[in-house]
Write a protein that holds these residues in place. Structure first.
Motif, PDB file in Angstrom:
ATOM      1  N   ASP A 146      19.491   0.489   8.063  1.00 34.23           N
ATOM      2  CA  ASP A 146      20.688   0.045   7.351  1.00 34.23           C
ATOM      3  C   ASP A 146      20.521   0.051   5.836  1.00 34.23           C
ATOM      4  N   GLY A 147      19.375   0.556   5.344  1.00 32.63           N
ATOM      5  CA  GLY A 147      19.140   0.645   3.906  1.00 32.63           C
ATOM      6  C   GLY A 147      18.420  -0.545   3.316  1.00 32.63           C
ATOM      7  N   THR A 148      18.066  -1.529   4.131  1.00 30.84           N
ATOM      8  CA  THR A 148      17.323  -2.687   3.637  1.00 30.84           C
ATOM      9  C   THR A 148      15.923  -2.278   3.197  1.00 30.84           C
ATOM     10  N   ILE A 149      15.496  -2.726   2.023  1.00 32.89           N
ATOM     11  CA  ILE A 149      14.162  -2.414   1.514  1.00 32.89           C
ATOM     12  C   ILE A 149      13.141  -3.314   2.211  1.00 32.89           C
ATOM     13  N   LEU A 150      12.268  -2.731   3.004  1.00 36.34           N
ATOM     14  CA  LEU A 150      11.211  -3.472   3.696  1.00 36.34           C
ATOM     15  C   LEU A 150       9.888  -3.383   2.938  1.00 36.34           C
ATOM     16  N   GLY A 151       9.676  -2.265   2.255  1.00 42.55           N
ATOM     17  CA  GLY A 151       8.439  -2.064   1.513  1.00 42.55           C
ATOM     18  C   GLY A 151       7.298  -1.575   2.387  1.00 42.55           C
ATOM     19  N   LEU A 152       6.239  -1.147   1.731  1.00 41.15           N
ATOM     20  CA  LEU A 152       5.050  -0.640   2.419  1.00 41.15           C
ATOM     21  C   LEU A 152       3.964  -1.692   2.570  1.00 41.15           C
ATOM     22  N   GLU A 153       4.218  -2.901   2.095  1.00 42.54           N
ATOM     23  CA  GLU A 153       3.180  -3.924   2.128  1.00 42.54           C
ATOM     24  C   GLU A 153       2.650  -4.198   3.535  1.00 42.54           C
ATOM     25  N   PRO A 154       3.494  -4.271   4.580  1.00 45.38           N
ATOM     26  CA  PRO A 154       2.940  -4.450   5.931  1.00 45.38           C
ATOM     27  C   PRO A 154       1.991  -3.319   6.327  1.00 45.38           C
ATOM     28  N   LEU A 159      -4.864  -1.713   5.793  1.00 41.02           N
ATOM     29  CA  LEU A 159      -5.895  -0.889   5.165  1.00 41.02           C
ATOM     30  C   LEU A 159      -6.991  -1.770   4.558  1.00 41.02           C
ATOM     31  N   LYS A 160      -8.189  -1.214   4.458  1.00 46.24           N
ATOM     32  CA  LYS A 160      -9.290  -1.948   3.840  1.00 46.24           C
ATOM     33  C   LYS A 160      -9.029  -2.181   2.362  1.00 46.24           C
ATOM     34  N   GLN A 161      -8.410  -1.175   1.719  1.00 43.55           N
ATOM     35  CA  GLN A 161      -8.006  -1.322   0.316  1.00 43.55           C
ATOM     36  C   GLN A 161      -6.488  -1.121   0.250  1.00 43.55           C
ATOM     37  N   PRO A 162      -5.733  -2.205   0.168  1.00 44.83           N
ATOM     38  CA  PRO A 162      -4.267  -2.117   0.238  1.00 44.83           C
ATOM     39  C   PRO A 162      -3.626  -1.650  -1.065  1.00 44.83           C
ATOM     40  N   ASP A 163      -3.602  -0.345  -1.279  1.00 44.35           N
ATOM     41  CA  ASP A 163      -2.937   0.198  -2.455  1.00 44.35           C
ATOM     42  C   ASP A 163      -2.287   1.522  -2.103  1.00 44.35           C
ATOM     43  N   ALA A 164      -1.496   2.059  -3.047  1.00 47.55           N
ATOM     44  CA  ALA A 164      -0.731   3.277  -2.792  1.00 47.55           C
ATOM     45  C   ALA A 164      -1.637   4.483  -2.538  1.00 47.55           C
ATOM     46  N   ASP A 165      -2.777   4.550  -3.231  1.00 47.63           N
ATOM     47  CA  ASP A 165      -3.689   5.681  -3.043  1.00 47.63           C
ATOM     48  C   ASP A 165      -4.223   5.732  -1.612  1.00 47.63           C
ATOM     49  N   ARG A 166      -4.612   4.576  -1.081  1.00 49.16           N
ATOM     50  CA  ARG A 166      -5.134   4.538   0.288  1.00 49.16           C
ATOM     51  C   ARG A 166      -4.025   4.820   1.301  1.00 49.16           C
ATOM     52  N   ASP A 195      12.113  -4.621  -6.595  1.00 45.31           N
ATOM     53  CA  ASP A 195      11.806  -6.052  -6.517  1.00 45.31           C
ATOM     54  C   ASP A 195      10.367  -6.289  -6.057  1.00 45.31           C
ATOM     55  N   ASP A 196       9.442  -5.576  -6.683  1.00 46.19           N
ATOM     56  CA  ASP A 196       8.007  -5.703  -6.398  1.00 46.19           C
ATOM     57  C   ASP A 196       7.613  -5.165  -5.024  1.00 46.19           C
ATOM     58  N   LYS A 197       8.491  -4.401  -4.380  1.00 49.66           N
ATOM     59  CA  LYS A 197       8.156  -3.778  -3.101  1.00 49.66           C
ATOM     60  C   LYS A 197       8.046  -2.264  -3.278  1.00 49.66           C
ATOM     61  N   PHE A 198       6.916  -1.709  -2.848  1.00 52.19           N
ATOM     62  CA  PHE A 198       6.744  -0.263  -2.856  1.00 52.19           C
ATOM     63  C   PHE A 198       7.475   0.349  -1.670  1.00 52.19           C
ATOM     64  N   ILE A 199       8.084   1.525  -1.884  1.00 50.96           N
ATOM     65  CA  ILE A 199       8.466   2.393  -0.780  1.00 50.96           C
ATOM     66  C   ILE A 199       7.870   3.764  -1.078  1.00 50.96           C
TER      67      ILE A 199
END
Length: 247
Positions: A146-154, A159-166, A195-199
């Motif tokens: 429905d277009g709601t921003i969930l983000g990639l944080e979950p 991941l062992k290193q929770p960042d965009a590169d990993r 709003d501080d959420k990566f997609i």
């Protein structure tokens, strides 16, 4: 199917019926129930740029191929998808899912089971393959239907290193295993923030060669038709490849 209009022949008693003017068509939805998928027929819903239904064609054999044939008349291969790549992610979300836009909640985090689930690679990569084999498109990961921003944080918390590169490495490993590293040059990733959420915005350009999805030790062929990835049988895939790719 003509450059000016789409017409359906309803038989000798009912005759011809104009469904829509071809150049007014901006999106095509392919509707198939389980029985229709088994026997490869369905309904095409033709929509305008605003989402208004222009008309529908029922009982269409090989609906995915027919939708692709209509789309080729509406816009040259790749043109509209390439236009969308230039839009900011918010504009893509506002447009909603369609011929060239797909949303996925996550790559690996299963919201229903509340745990990591590598089985979710398959629906993501299936849509990437479908865009590769058609006219390209944009896949937004971390966005609900429905277009709601969930983000990639979950995803990142798995991941062992929770960042965009990993996370991108996780995506690339799944892509290389299921589609093939030779197709990676057609795919670009970026990470817009809301709003501080990566997609993740996955821009997919049309491939110059047919791409297959390897899943459960079998190869599958998909194309983008309407608002989803449509599987093709071996015979239909061969027909599509002959017509679509210059091999």
């Amino acid at each position: 199917i003509g450059e000016e209009e789409i017409v359906q022949d309803r038989g000798s008693f009912l005759g011809l019926r104009k469904v829509a003017e071809t150049q007014q068509i901006a999106a095509i939805d392919v509707r198939q129930g389980w029985l229709a998928r088994r026997f490869n027929y369905g309904t095409l819903m033709l929509r305008s740029e605003s989402g208004q239904e222009l008309g529908r064609v029922q009982d269409v054999a090989s609906p995915a191929l027919t939708a692709d044939e209509i789309s080729n008349l509406v816009d040259p291969p790749g043109q509209r998808a390439l236009d969308l790549v230039e839009l900011p992610a918010q504009a893509l979300i506002d447009r909603g899912e369609g011929q060239y836009i797909e949303f996925k909640s996550s790559l690996v985090w299963d919201y229903r089971q509340e745990r990591a689930n590598k089985g979710l690679y398959e629906p993501v990569m299936k849509n990437v393959v479908a865009f590769l084999n058609a006219r390209g498109g944009v896949l937004l990961i971390g966005v609900a239907d429905d277009g709601t921003i969930l983000g990639l944080e979950p995803d990142m918390r798995t991941l062992k290193q929770p960042d965009a590169d990993r996370w991108e490495l996780l995506f690339s490993n799944a892509f290389n295993a299921m589609i093939g590293v030779q197709y990676r040059r057609f795919v670009d990733l970026s990470f817009p923030v809301f709003d501080d959420k990566f997609i993740c915005q996955v821009n997919v350009r049309p491939s110059t060669r047919p791409a297959y999805l390897t899943h459960k030790n079998a190869e599958h062929f998909y194309i983008r038709a309407g608002n989803g990835a449509q599987p093709l049988s071996l015979s239909k895939a061969a027909e599509y490849i002959r017509e679509h790719f210059e091999l």
